[in-house]
Scaffold this motif. Sequence first.
Motif, PDB file in Angstrom:
ATOM      1  N   CYS A   1     -60.985   0.397  -0.811  1.00 14.02           N
ATOM      2  CA  CYS A   1     -60.450   1.500  -1.638  1.00 14.02           C
ATOM      3  C   CYS A   1     -59.316   2.212  -0.904  1.00 14.02           C
ATOM      4  O   CYS A   1     -58.278   2.525  -1.496  1.00 14.02           O
ATOM      5  CB  CYS A   1     -61.529   2.532  -1.955  1.00 14.02           C
ATOM      6  N   ARG A   2     -59.536   2.460   0.387  1.00 14.67           N
ATOM      7  CA  ARG A   2     -58.511   3.154   1.171  1.00 14.67           C
ATOM      8  C   ARG A   2     -57.215   2.334   1.201  1.00 14.67           C
ATOM      9  O   ARG A   2     -56.118   2.870   1.083  1.00 14.67           O
ATOM     10  CB  ARG A   2     -59.042   3.383   2.598  1.00 14.67           C
ATOM     11  N   ALA A   3     -57.364   1.017   1.325  1.00 14.16           N
ATOM     12  CA  ALA A   3     -56.183   0.148   1.380  1.00 14.16           C
ATOM     13  C   ALA A   3     -55.472   0.060   0.031  1.00 14.16           C
ATOM     14  O   ALA A   3     -54.290  -0.249  -0.032  1.00 14.16           O
ATOM     15  CB  ALA A   3     -56.578  -1.250   1.854  1.00 14.16           C
TER      16      ALA A   3
ATOM     17  N   ASN B   1     -62.826   9.476   3.414  1.00 10.15           N
ATOM     18  CA  ASN B   1     -62.221   8.354   4.147  1.00 10.15           C
ATOM     19  C   ASN B   1     -61.160   7.668   3.298  1.00 10.15           C
ATOM     20  O   ASN B   1     -60.111   7.258   3.797  1.00 10.15           O
ATOM     21  CB  ASN B   1     -63.291   7.353   4.570  1.00 10.15           C
ATOM     22  N   ILE B   2     -61.430   7.562   2.004  1.00 10.44           N
ATOM     23  CA  ILE B   2     -60.449   6.939   1.110  1.00 10.44           C
ATOM     24  C   ILE B   2     -59.210   7.835   1.017  1.00 10.44           C
ATOM     25  O   ILE B   2     -58.070   7.360   1.079  1.00 10.44           O
ATOM     26  CB  ILE B   2     -61.069   6.697  -0.289  1.00 10.44           C
ATOM     27  N   LEU B   3     -59.470   9.145   0.920  1.00 14.09           N
ATOM     28  CA  LEU B   3     -58.356  10.096   0.748  1.00 14.09           C
ATOM     29  C   LEU B   3     -57.477  10.229   2.000  1.00 14.09           C
ATOM     30  O   LEU B   3     -56.370  10.759   1.928  1.00 14.09           O
ATOM     31  CB  LEU B   3     -58.897  11.464   0.335  1.00 14.09           C
ATOM     32  N   LEU B   4     -57.986   9.724   3.129  1.00 15.50           N
ATOM     33  CA  LEU B   4     -57.185   9.725   4.356  1.00 15.50           C
ATOM     34  C   LEU B   4     -55.823   9.070   4.119  1.00 15.50           C
ATOM     35  O   LEU B   4     -54.789   9.529   4.611  1.00 15.50           O
ATOM     36  CB  LEU B   4     -57.963   8.950   5.418  1.00 15.50           C
TER      37      LEU B   4
ATOM     38  N   ALA C   1     -54.126   9.048   1.435  1.00 12.27           N
ATOM     39  CA  ALA C   1     -53.268   9.976   0.687  1.00 12.27           C
ATOM     40  C   ALA C   1     -52.696  11.042   1.622  1.00 12.27           C
ATOM     41  O   ALA C   1     -51.525  11.409   1.520  1.00 12.27           O
ATOM     42  CB  ALA C   1     -54.063  10.634  -0.425  1.00 12.27           C
ATOM     43  N   GLU C   2     -53.546  11.493   2.559  1.00 10.24           N
ATOM     44  CA  GLU C   2     -53.085  12.527   3.490  1.00 10.24           C
ATOM     45  C   GLU C   2     -51.977  11.976   4.381  1.00 10.24           C
ATOM     46  O   GLU C   2     -50.964  12.625   4.608  1.00 10.24           O
ATOM     47  CB  GLU C   2     -54.257  13.019   4.341  1.00 10.24           C
ATOM     48  N   MET C   3     -52.177  10.747   4.862  1.00  8.08           N
ATOM     49  CA  MET C   3     -51.171  10.165   5.751  1.00  8.08           C
ATOM     50  C   MET C   3     -49.849   9.939   5.018  1.00  8.08           C
ATOM     51  O   MET C   3     -48.794  10.015   5.602  1.00  8.08           O
ATOM     52  CB  MET C   3     -51.681   8.845   6.330  1.00  8.08           C
TER      53      MET C   3
ATOM     54  N   SER D   1     -51.955  15.443  -4.499  1.00  8.90           N
ATOM     55  CA  SER D   1     -53.414  15.382  -4.367  1.00  8.90           C
ATOM     56  C   SER D   1     -54.130  15.085  -5.687  1.00  8.90           C
ATOM     57  O   SER D   1     -55.146  14.388  -5.694  1.00  8.90           O
ATOM     58  CB  SER D   1     -53.915  16.642  -3.662  1.00  8.90           C
ATOM     59  N   ALA D   2     -53.606  15.581  -6.809  1.00  8.98           N
ATOM     60  CA  ALA D   2     -54.269  15.296  -8.089  1.00  8.98           C
ATOM     61  C   ALA D   2     -54.251  13.791  -8.369  1.00  8.98           C
ATOM     62  O   ALA D   2     -55.259  13.192  -8.766  1.00  8.98           O
ATOM     63  CB  ALA D   2     -53.594  16.056  -9.221  1.00  8.98           C
TER      64      ALA D   2
END
Length: 272
Positions: free
Chosen positions: A162-164, A112-115, A117-119, A124-125
């Motif tokens: 974290c996601r924010a 969910n946090i990495l979402l 980064a994907e958007m 990725s590293a």
Amino acid sequence: MRIMSESATDPDATERETAVSLDGVAVRFRSRKRDVTALREVSLDVAMGEFVAIVGPSGCGKSTLLKLVAGLLKPSSGDVRLRGDKVAGPRHDIGYVFQRAALLEWRSARKNILLQAEMRKMPSAQARKRTAELIEMTGLTGFEDALPHELSGGMQQRVALCRALLHEPPVLLMDEPFGALDALTREQLNVEMNRIWRETGTTVLLVTHSIAEAAYLADRVVVMTDRPGTINEVIDIDLPAERDYAATMARPEFARVTNHVRGLLGAGASAD
Ligand SMILES: Nc1ncnc2c1ncn2[C@@H]1O[C@H](COP(=O)(O)OP(=O)(O)O)[C@@H](O)[C@H]1O
Ligand SMILES: [Mg+2]
């Protein structure tokens, strides 16, 4: 005001970059049924790294104000600037946290946090490294692979935080982020939020209906009037940036500030 040791001696301190600037802002919503003036004549400058809390009666335009800064709404008049640029559309250099964590049920906490980064198509590293740091900073270690329904409400909000923060936004917008939590969890997250703010150096605009939360966390508390919302008073919180919870609550200036804000909001008020 945040008391920073360097601010007294640093000649550049007065020229700190402005993170957010609202100048004579009004927002009117027009529909066939009714016209609502949500905000009128709102002017506010927030410095880089500052923590500003916004309190005010329900419906006075607090969420509207955050949406302006995020570029999700346009002002009917006046100017909104983020780091000096006029906000002309949705901005990517912000983080946004809402009352509901809004996590994807089928993705783990980490995913969910990495979402984010994907958007944003972050490398990725770098995204994984930052995710690991944030998981540790917010006390989620050991729950990286848990699904949202396996997390408490407080933990879900930590994941949302974290996601924010993943893309290290210079400005973090928080709209009643702890409003749905029980009192004890909320206190814990307040303490963590104070530390996270100091560690990340991010600018925060926090909308809250808790006067104590506003005074505990913020450098300044903005008190708004009833709709059409405008700024009634801006109160400097003269406490050190690092705030022990119990000791801060026990300080006479803390009680003075919270009583003053309560007075501005009307008898017996909580802000919302
Ligand atoms: N998209 C919209 N269209 C019409 N009216 C809106 C819209 N968004 C908010 N409003 C109205 O603007 C006022 C302020 O809303 P809001 O900013 O959500 O208040 P708060 O967050 O302070 O409770 C309210 O009267 C609300 O009904
Ligand atoms: Mg709101």
